[in-house]
Design a protein around this motif. Structure first.
Motif, short mmCIF file in Angstrom:
data_model
loop_
_atom_site.label_atom_id
_atom_site.label_comp_id
_atom_site.label_asym_id
_atom_site.label_seq_id
_atom_site.Cartn_x
_atom_site.Cartn_y
_atom_site.Cartn_z
N THR A 166 0.72 -1.26 0.26
CA THR A 166 -0.02 0.00 -0.13
C THR A 166 0.83 1.19 -0.09
O THR A 166 1.86 1.33 0.96
CB THR A 166 -0.71 0.16 1.39
N ASN A 167 0.68 2.08 -0.88
CA ASN A 167 1.29 3.26 -1.01
C ASN A 167 0.62 4.15 0.07
O ASN A 167 -0.32 4.51 0.04
CB ASN A 167 1.06 3.94 -2.49
N ARG A 194 1.22 7.44 0.93
CA ARG A 194 0.62 8.66 0.36
C ARG A 194 -0.72 8.94 -0.27
O ARG A 194 -1.60 9.85 0.14
CB ARG A 194 1.66 9.21 -0.48
N ASN A 195 -1.15 7.95 -1.01
CA ASN A 195 -2.40 7.87 -1.68
C ASN A 195 -3.32 6.72 -1.38
O ASN A 195 -4.45 6.76 -1.87
CB ASN A 195 -2.01 7.99 -3.19
N ASN A 196 -2.79 5.74 -0.49
CA ASN A 196 -3.56 4.68 -0.29
C ASN A 196 -3.79 3.66 -1.24
O ASN A 196 -4.91 2.70 -1.04
CB ASN A 196 -4.92 5.09 0.68
N ARG A 197 -3.20 3.70 -2.39
CA ARG A 197 -3.51 2.57 -3.41
C ARG A 197 -2.81 1.46 -2.97
O ARG A 197 -1.73 1.46 -2.44
CB ARG A 197 -3.12 3.25 -4.65
N TRP A 198 -3.30 0.53 -3.52
CA TRP A 198 -2.55 -0.88 -3.04
C TRP A 198 -2.75 -1.83 -4.14
O TRP A 198 -3.53 -1.91 -5.17
CB TRP A 198 -3.37 -1.65 -1.88
N GLY A 247 0.97 4.49 -8.10
CA GLY A 247 0.99 5.86 -8.54
C GLY A 247 2.58 6.62 -8.26
O GLY A 247 2.62 7.77 -7.86
N PHE A 248 3.50 5.88 -8.07
CA PHE A 248 4.91 6.36 -7.98
C PHE A 248 5.92 6.35 -8.94
O PHE A 248 7.09 6.43 -8.74
CB PHE A 248 5.26 5.90 -6.52
N TRP A 272 8.23 9.33 -9.54
CA TRP A 272 8.90 9.71 -8.34
C TRP A 272 10.18 8.57 -8.04
O TRP A 272 11.34 8.95 -7.86
CB TRP A 272 8.22 9.65 -7.01
N ALA A 322 8.80 5.31 -3.07
CA ALA A 322 7.48 5.57 -2.30
C ALA A 322 7.44 4.99 -0.97
O ALA A 322 8.01 4.00 -0.80
CB ALA A 322 6.32 4.94 -3.00
#
Length: 134
Positions: free
Chosen positions: A69-70, A72-76, A104-105, A108, A111
């Protein structure tokens, strides 16, 4: 007493997990594989595919499924551990580019993530759409 008997019957029938191992989620930094590794053999013997949902981890057994789970954005995403990180690498997990995009990283490169071990039954219980769109 009745509750124990019912639980034992469910376990025997395969409808409940026999023993749930308590594994504490870990947090740390995730990165993703460079494209140059695409097509190479992993520690598990599988051929690495940057479009698949796999990961490298140093301590979990190969073949383990993990939910990443990221923070920062709660995507998993749920990925399968098929490789090992370099021993000097301080990151917690290395993901495929496909997994990094879903989290979503990809832009970058790194994450902060939470890593939780999940069972094969959990993976099978997730609708395909959720796995593909998470």
């Amino acid at each position: 007493m009745k509750k124990i008997i019912v639980t034992l019957m469910l376990i025997a029938a395969g409808l409940a997990p026999a023993v749930a191992q308590k594994v504490v989620p870990k947090t740390g930094i995730a990165s993703y594989y460079a494209q140059k590794f695409h097509g190479r053999k992993t520690a598990s013997g599988e051929i690495f595919d940057n479009t698949a949902m796999t990961a490298a981890h140093n301590t979990l057994p190969l073949g383990t499924y993990i939910k990443v789970t990221n923070i920062r954005n709660n995507r998993w995403v749920v990925v399968k551990v098929t490789d090992r990180l370099h021993h000097a690498n301080r990151r917690i997990v290395d993901l495929t580019q496909a997994a990094a995009k879903k989290l979503g990283f990809i832009h970058w490169g790194l994450a902060k993530v939470r890593v939780e071990v999940v069972t094969k039954a959990y993976v099978n219980s997730i609708p395909y759409f959720d796995l593909a769109a998470s």
